[in-house]
Design an enzyme around this catalytic site. Sequence first.
Site, short mmCIF file in Angstrom:
data_model
loop_
_atom_site.label_atom_id
_atom_site.label_comp_id
_atom_site.label_asym_id
_atom_site.label_seq_id
_atom_site.Cartn_x
_atom_site.Cartn_y
_atom_site.Cartn_z
N CYS A 185 -6.59 -0.50 -0.18
CA CYS A 185 -5.43 0.35 0.05
C CYS A 185 -4.23 -0.45 0.58
O CYS A 185 -3.54 -1.07 -0.21
CB CYS A 185 -5.81 1.51 0.96
SG CYS A 185 -4.66 2.88 0.77
N HIS A 217 -9.86 3.80 -1.57
CA HIS A 217 -10.80 3.33 -0.53
C HIS A 217 -12.19 3.28 -1.15
O HIS A 217 -12.98 4.22 -1.02
CB HIS A 217 -10.77 4.29 0.66
CG HIS A 217 -9.54 4.14 1.48
ND1 HIS A 217 -9.45 3.27 2.54
CD2 HIS A 217 -8.32 4.71 1.37
CE1 HIS A 217 -8.24 3.33 3.06
NE2 HIS A 217 -7.53 4.19 2.37
N GLU A 249 -14.74 1.86 -0.30
CA GLU A 249 -15.85 1.94 0.66
C GLU A 249 -16.40 3.36 0.78
O GLU A 249 -17.55 3.56 1.18
CB GLU A 249 -15.42 1.41 2.04
CG GLU A 249 -14.43 2.27 2.83
CD GLU A 249 -12.97 2.05 2.46
OE1 GLU A 249 -12.70 1.52 1.36
OE2 GLU A 249 -12.09 2.42 3.27
N1 GLN Z 1 0.01 2.80 4.69
C1 GLN Z 1 -0.27 2.73 3.29
C2 GLN Z 1 0.14 3.99 2.56
O1 GLN Z 1 0.31 5.02 3.15
C3 GLN Z 1 -1.74 2.44 3.04
C4 GLN Z 1 -2.62 3.54 3.50
C5 GLN Z 1 -4.05 3.12 3.67
O2 GLN Z 1 -4.36 1.93 3.74
N2 GLN Z 1 -4.92 4.09 3.77
O3 GLN Z 1 0.27 3.98 1.36
#
Ligand code: GLN
Length: 549
Positions: free
Chosen positions: A387, A513, A515
Amino acid sequence: MFSGVHIPKIVVITGGVLSGLGKGTAAASIARLIKDGRKIVTVKCDGYLNVDPGTMNPVEHGEVFVLADGGEVDMDFGHYERFLDINCKFSWNLTSGKIFNSVITKERKGEFLGKTIQIFPHIVNEVLLWWAKIIEDEKPDILLIEVGGTVGDIENSWYIDAARLLKKRYGQENVCYLHLTYVPFLDNVGEPKTKPAQRDIALLREKGLSPDAILCRSRMQLSKKVKDKLALLCDLETGQVISAPDVSNIYEIPLNFRKEGLLSLLNARLRLPLTENLGVWETLVNNIRTPKREVVIAICGKYTELRDSYASVIEALTHAGAQIAAKVTLRWIETTDIEEGKLTPAAALAGVNGVLVPGGFGSRGVEGKIAVIKHAREQKIPFLGICYGLQLAVIEFARHVCNLPDANTTEANPATPHPVINILPEQRDVFLKGGTMRLGASKNDLTRNTLAHALYHAVECWERHRHRYEVNPDYHSRLEAAGMVFGATSQHGRIVEFIELKDYPYFFASQAHNELTSRLERPNPAFLGFVRACCGLVPVEHAVPNSFI
Ligand code: GLN
């Protein structure tokens, strides 16, 4: 008791004495022990007044787990999914916030006209209604209800009382209560002390719940003598006292419960013919116990002080390691230390076999993460970005390969001249904070003949998201021209979902994500490929045909 409605077997799990005993993993382990093809639904009841944990600080509350349906839920759902290999639903996570909200909305609509609205019966009945709705919607064979917190807390009292009423509603033979308690070992006396558990069981009985078994968390296995004593003092049979000692890895717990006779106890109590199905599980646990290889992986983030905020990442690495009998040792790198010049990336990463940059928010620690990614890329250390990890890998590449030195994300620097990461267009006008990000599972289209394609062995995959920003489409062609490969995209190529670099042992990052979909018996492909590469193996075991269906 209801007639003419679906009646499942219901297992209620409560906890006592203190928090942090691992009730979630115990509940997931019980569910895994009894999983034999029947439909199991896992419900978690949290006491807090937030509607969901999405707005909580992960350092305080641990990781926010995101379900396929986009629900932001308690991290215990991660355990359920990892142990059971099922997809849970948002409606299975009750919070006092949801329950109170629902009762107050009904009151405002005039549904209780003339009545005084009270915790008992209105809130307690609402809990029962929510459980009944889950039973009606899902028709599970077995419903497992975990009550958060400890017995005696004010904020879970309505769940405990609703649990008490389950026997009346669904029948004695269909409801059983398991209670997780604590038996401390005192070093100065050299023996386990049963008094806290005795008091705890007395309190549970005072609330109207009589346990069918107590699961005794302790440092060591309880001896027969201690079990006999607890049984005598708590008015139980010795067989109802289950020892739940500390374990080196949580996947041991179902095997331990099996050894303690919990499956036959549940079968007898609920009149069930459940059989165990732990063959593959046991092989994987053995791989964790006796690894053939060891790797050190650096996790570079800003919440490293609370490991619970990266729970799913840690578990996904364990799952991948278990497949190839690799012990994964984690090195935690606090990226603010790199940013503040207290640590160099080279020193931080000396001797590691892989670098993982997990998800995150805000600007603190960002420059440290970018410095770490630069080092991993230049030194060709296997890299996995999750992410924010993908977004920062794109920024690093834009700055140092595409020659855009001021490239950034507008999250960290709204005035950057090169916003290679920018807010998703559909997020621009979103101001409410709860449950409003791009959330849940969506389809990624995999690009043929890429690492992603080989890892998934498919042309599409579903991964779960939780973000507001994306790779800015205005920069796609510049990134690709400089050698970045988009391994997957979605929304007809607009959102970059996976990136990778050619001719690296492993350089892979995901906007999702990954994971969150990893399970012990089915690790996520991106994590498995990463850990394999960290061990010096090819990321994908079998040669991949050139084209896929
Ligand atoms: N802060 C970033 C976004 O909002 C990544 C978010 C995250 O890693 N869950 O896109």
